[in-house]
Design a protein around this motif. Structure first.
Motif, PDB file in Angstrom:
ATOM      1  N   GLY A  81      75.642  55.690  61.140  1.00  0.00           N
ATOM      2  CA  GLY A  81      74.805  56.628  61.879  1.00  0.00           C
ATOM      3  C   GLY A  81      73.491  56.060  62.366  1.00  0.00           C
ATOM      4  N   SER A  82      73.063  54.924  61.836  1.00  0.00           N
ATOM      5  CA  SER A  82      71.774  54.360  62.258  1.00  0.00           C
ATOM      6  C   SER A  82      71.779  53.968  63.731  1.00  0.00           C
ATOM      7  CB  SER A  82      71.413  53.147  61.405  1.00  0.00           C
ATOM      8  OG  SER A  82      71.229  53.529  60.072  1.00  0.00           O
ATOM      9  N   LEU A  83      72.856  53.360  64.179  1.00  0.00           N
ATOM     10  CA  LEU A  83      72.936  52.971  65.581  1.00  0.00           C
ATOM     11  C   LEU A  83      73.022  54.197  66.481  1.00  0.00           C
ATOM     12  CD1 LEU A  83      73.034  50.744  67.681  1.00  0.00           C
ATOM     13  CD2 LEU A  83      75.498  50.569  67.298  1.00  0.00           C
ATOM     14  N   VAL A  84      73.719  55.227  66.030  1.00  0.00           N
ATOM     15  CA  VAL A  84      73.803  56.474  66.802  1.00  0.00           C
ATOM     16  C   VAL A  84      72.404  57.046  67.016  1.00  0.00           C
ATOM     17  CG1 VAL A  84      74.628  58.860  66.766  1.00  0.00           C
ATOM     18  CG2 VAL A  84      76.135  57.028  66.050  1.00  0.00           C
ATOM     19  N   LYS A  85      71.587  57.037  65.977  1.00  0.00           N
ATOM     20  CA  LYS A  85      70.217  57.552  66.071  1.00  0.00           C
ATOM     21  C   LYS A  85      69.435  56.786  67.136  1.00  0.00           C
ATOM     22  CE  LYS A  85      65.932  57.984  63.439  1.00  0.00           C
ATOM     23  NZ  LYS A  85      65.255  57.701  62.173  1.00  0.00           N
ATOM     24  N   TYR A 112      69.647  44.271  61.956  1.00  0.00           N
ATOM     25  CA  TYR A 112      68.718  43.957  63.035  1.00  0.00           C
ATOM     26  C   TYR A 112      69.491  43.844  64.346  1.00  0.00           C
ATOM     27  CZ  TYR A 112      65.691  42.707  59.164  1.00  0.00           C
ATOM     28  OH  TYR A 112      64.959  42.733  58.010  1.00  0.00           O
ATOM     29  N   MET A 113      68.863  44.297  65.421  1.00  0.00           N
ATOM     30  CA  MET A 113      69.499  44.230  66.730  1.00  0.00           C
ATOM     31  C   MET A 113      68.502  43.761  67.776  1.00  0.00           C
ATOM     32  SD  MET A 113      72.028  47.462  66.958  1.00  0.00           S
ATOM     33  CE  MET A 113      72.906  46.625  68.267  1.00  0.00           C
ATOM     34  N   ILE A 114      69.038  43.054  68.739  1.00  0.00           N
ATOM     35  CA  ILE A 114      68.302  42.689  69.943  1.00  0.00           C
ATOM     36  C   ILE A 114      68.774  43.644  71.025  1.00  0.00           C
ATOM     37  CG2 ILE A 114      67.897  40.893  71.674  1.00  0.00           C
ATOM     38  CD1 ILE A 114      66.779  40.204  68.863  1.00  0.00           C
ATOM     39  N   LEU A 115      67.839  44.204  71.764  1.00  0.00           N
ATOM     40  CA  LEU A 115      68.162  45.140  72.832  1.00  0.00           C
ATOM     41  C   LEU A 115      67.519  44.721  74.136  1.00  0.00           C
ATOM     42  CD1 LEU A 115      67.315  48.427  70.919  1.00  0.00           C
ATOM     43  CD2 LEU A 115      69.620  47.616  71.435  1.00  0.00           C
ATOM     44  N   ARG A 116      68.313  44.646  75.170  1.00  0.00           N
ATOM     45  CA  ARG A 116      67.788  44.478  76.530  1.00  0.00           C
ATOM     46  C   ARG A 116      67.916  45.849  77.172  1.00  0.00           C
ATOM     47  NH1 ARG A 116      64.554  42.844  80.500  1.00  0.00           N
ATOM     48  NH2 ARG A 116      65.653  42.315  82.397  1.00  0.00           N
ATOM     49  N   VAL A 117      66.785  46.437  77.510  1.00  0.00           N
ATOM     50  CA  VAL A 117      66.759  47.785  78.061  1.00  0.00           C
ATOM     51  C   VAL A 117      66.064  47.781  79.418  1.00  0.00           C
ATOM     52  CG1 VAL A 117      66.811  48.910  75.791  1.00  0.00           C
ATOM     53  CG2 VAL A 117      64.611  48.337  76.828  1.00  0.00           C
ATOM     54  N   THR A 118      66.165  48.910  80.108  1.00  0.00           N
ATOM     55  CA  THR A 118      65.586  49.007  81.452  1.00  0.00           C
ATOM     56  C   THR A 118      64.068  49.096  81.439  1.00  0.00           C
ATOM     57  OG1 THR A 118      66.031  51.391  81.351  1.00  0.00           O
ATOM     58  CG2 THR A 118      67.618  50.017  82.548  1.00  0.00           C
ATOM     59  N   ASP A 119      63.479  49.552  80.356  1.00  0.00           N
ATOM     60  CA  ASP A 119      62.022  49.702  80.284  1.00  0.00           C
ATOM     61  C   ASP A 119      61.569  49.457  78.846  1.00  0.00           C
ATOM     62  OD1 ASP A 119      59.360  50.651  80.110  1.00  0.00           O
ATOM     63  OD2 ASP A 119      59.706  52.183  81.639  1.00  0.00           O
ATOM     64  N   ASN A 120      61.104  48.240  78.562  1.00  0.00           N
ATOM     65  CA  ASN A 120      60.710  47.872  77.200  1.00  0.00           C
ATOM     66  C   ASN A 120      59.592  48.751  76.652  1.00  0.00           C
ATOM     67  OD1 ASN A 120      62.509  45.742  76.680  1.00  0.00           O
ATOM     68  ND2 ASN A 120      61.217  44.298  77.788  1.00  0.00           N
ATOM     69  N   VAL A 126      59.621  55.399  72.549  1.00  0.00           N
ATOM     70  CA  VAL A 126      60.680  56.299  72.091  1.00  0.00           C
ATOM     71  C   VAL A 126      61.162  55.904  70.700  1.00  0.00           C
ATOM     72  CG1 VAL A 126      63.095  56.969  72.507  1.00  0.00           C
ATOM     73  CG2 VAL A 126      61.449  57.001  74.392  1.00  0.00           C
ATOM     74  N   LEU A 127      61.409  54.622  70.498  1.00  0.00           N
ATOM     75  CA  LEU A 127      61.921  54.168  69.203  1.00  0.00           C
ATOM     76  C   LEU A 127      60.892  54.361  68.094  1.00  0.00           C
ATOM     77  CD1 LEU A 127      63.877  50.990  70.343  1.00  0.00           C
ATOM     78  CD2 LEU A 127      64.808  53.239  69.748  1.00  0.00           C
ATOM     79  N   SER A 128      59.643  54.042  68.377  1.00  0.00           N
ATOM     80  CA  SER A 128      58.584  54.227  67.382  1.00  0.00           C
ATOM     81  C   SER A 128      58.462  55.691  66.976  1.00  0.00           C
ATOM     82  CB  SER A 128      57.245  53.731  67.925  1.00  0.00           C
ATOM     83  OG  SER A 128      57.274  52.329  68.070  1.00  0.00           O
ATOM     84  N   LYS A 129      58.525  56.577  67.940  1.00  0.00           N
ATOM     85  CA  LYS A 129      58.441  58.014  67.653  1.00  0.00           C
ATOM     86  C   LYS A 129      59.628  58.495  66.825  1.00  0.00           C
ATOM     87  CE  LYS A 129      55.651  59.191  71.631  1.00  0.00           C
ATOM     88  NZ  LYS A 129      55.631  59.673  73.010  1.00  0.00           N
ATOM     89  N   ASN A 130      60.733  57.753  66.859  1.00  0.00           N
ATOM     90  CA  ASN A 130      61.927  58.105  66.092  1.00  0.00           C
ATOM     91  C   ASN A 130      62.045  57.299  64.799  1.00  0.00           C
ATOM     92  OD1 ASN A 130      63.926  60.113  67.546  1.00  0.00           O
ATOM     93  ND2 ASN A 130      62.820  58.957  69.126  1.00  0.00           N
ATOM     94  N   GLY A 131      60.960  56.652  64.403  1.00  0.00           N
ATOM     95  CA  GLY A 131      60.923  55.957  63.128  1.00  0.00           C
ATOM     96  C   GLY A 131      61.687  54.647  63.086  1.00  0.00           C
ATOM     97  N   ILE A 132      61.933  54.045  64.239  1.00  0.00           N
ATOM     98  CA  ILE A 132      62.667  52.777  64.293  1.00  0.00           C
ATOM     99  C   ILE A 132      61.662  51.649  64.461  1.00  0.00           C
ATOM    100  CG2 ILE A 132      64.361  51.421  65.579  1.00  0.00           C
ATOM    101  CD1 ILE A 132      65.672  54.206  66.258  1.00  0.00           C
ATOM    102  N   ARG A 133      61.694  50.705  63.553  1.00  0.00           N
ATOM    103  CA  ARG A 133      60.738  49.598  63.555  1.00  0.00           C
ATOM    104  C   ARG A 133      61.096  48.578  64.619  1.00  0.00           C
ATOM    105  NH1 ARG A 133      58.752  45.262  59.233  1.00  0.00           N
ATOM    106  NH2 ARG A 133      57.125  44.443  60.557  1.00  0.00           N
TER     107      ARG A 133
END
Length: 145
Positions: A81-85, A112-120, A126-133
């Motif tokens: 479920g962590s990745l789903v979050k 740990y994951m590396i992510l290439r997204v459209t807007d770093n 968004v991730l910080s607000k959702n508790g993701i380091r």
């Protein structure tokens, strides 16, 4: 908030990856994460390394074509479920994931994951607000000490 990913173009034939990794070994460059995407003629090797600046210089001096891309490195709980979050938060924030790959470190119960997204920047918020380091460049090296 971002880290530097190095993308290297390699000819898609036997021995090329070994030759490239030998170059890193000879120059005492330590890989932290690795991903390979391929086509029939060439591959794109995506690397997270201990010293991106040194690596780019070594790689270019050896005649390889490379590029540096800012990406996000995130920490997730190593449980279902962590990745789903993470993906739900990004999707709801209107952020597309272009590609992703995982890596390991010496910390138990963490992925740990590396992510290439459209807007770093937006993704980081968004991730910080959702508790993701989110890790920065120097913190990645500390994971392996």
């Amino acid at each position: 908030m971002t880290i530097n990913q190095i993308s290297v173009f390699l000819e898609n034939k036997p021995g090329q990856l070994a030759e490239f990794t030998r170059l890193l070994e000879e120059n005492q460059i330590d890989m932290r994460a690795l991903s390979i995407a391929e086509t029939q003629d060439f591959g794109i090797l995506r690397l997270i390394v201990d010293d991106p600046y040194k690596t780019v210089n070594v790689v270019k001096d050896a005649g390889y074509i490379c590029a540096v891309t800012p990406v996000l490195a995130v920490e997730l709980s190593d449980k279902p479920g962590s990745l789903v979050k993470l993906l739900t938060a990004l999707g709801e924030g209107g952020i597309n994931v272009e590609y992703s790959y995982a890596f390991t470190a010496r910390k138990k119960d963490v992925a740990y994951m590396i992510l290439r997204v459209t807007d770093n920047e937006k993704a980081g918020d968004v991730l910080s607000k959702n508790g993701i380091r989110i890790y920065c460049q120097h913190e990645i090296s500390e994971l392996f000490d």
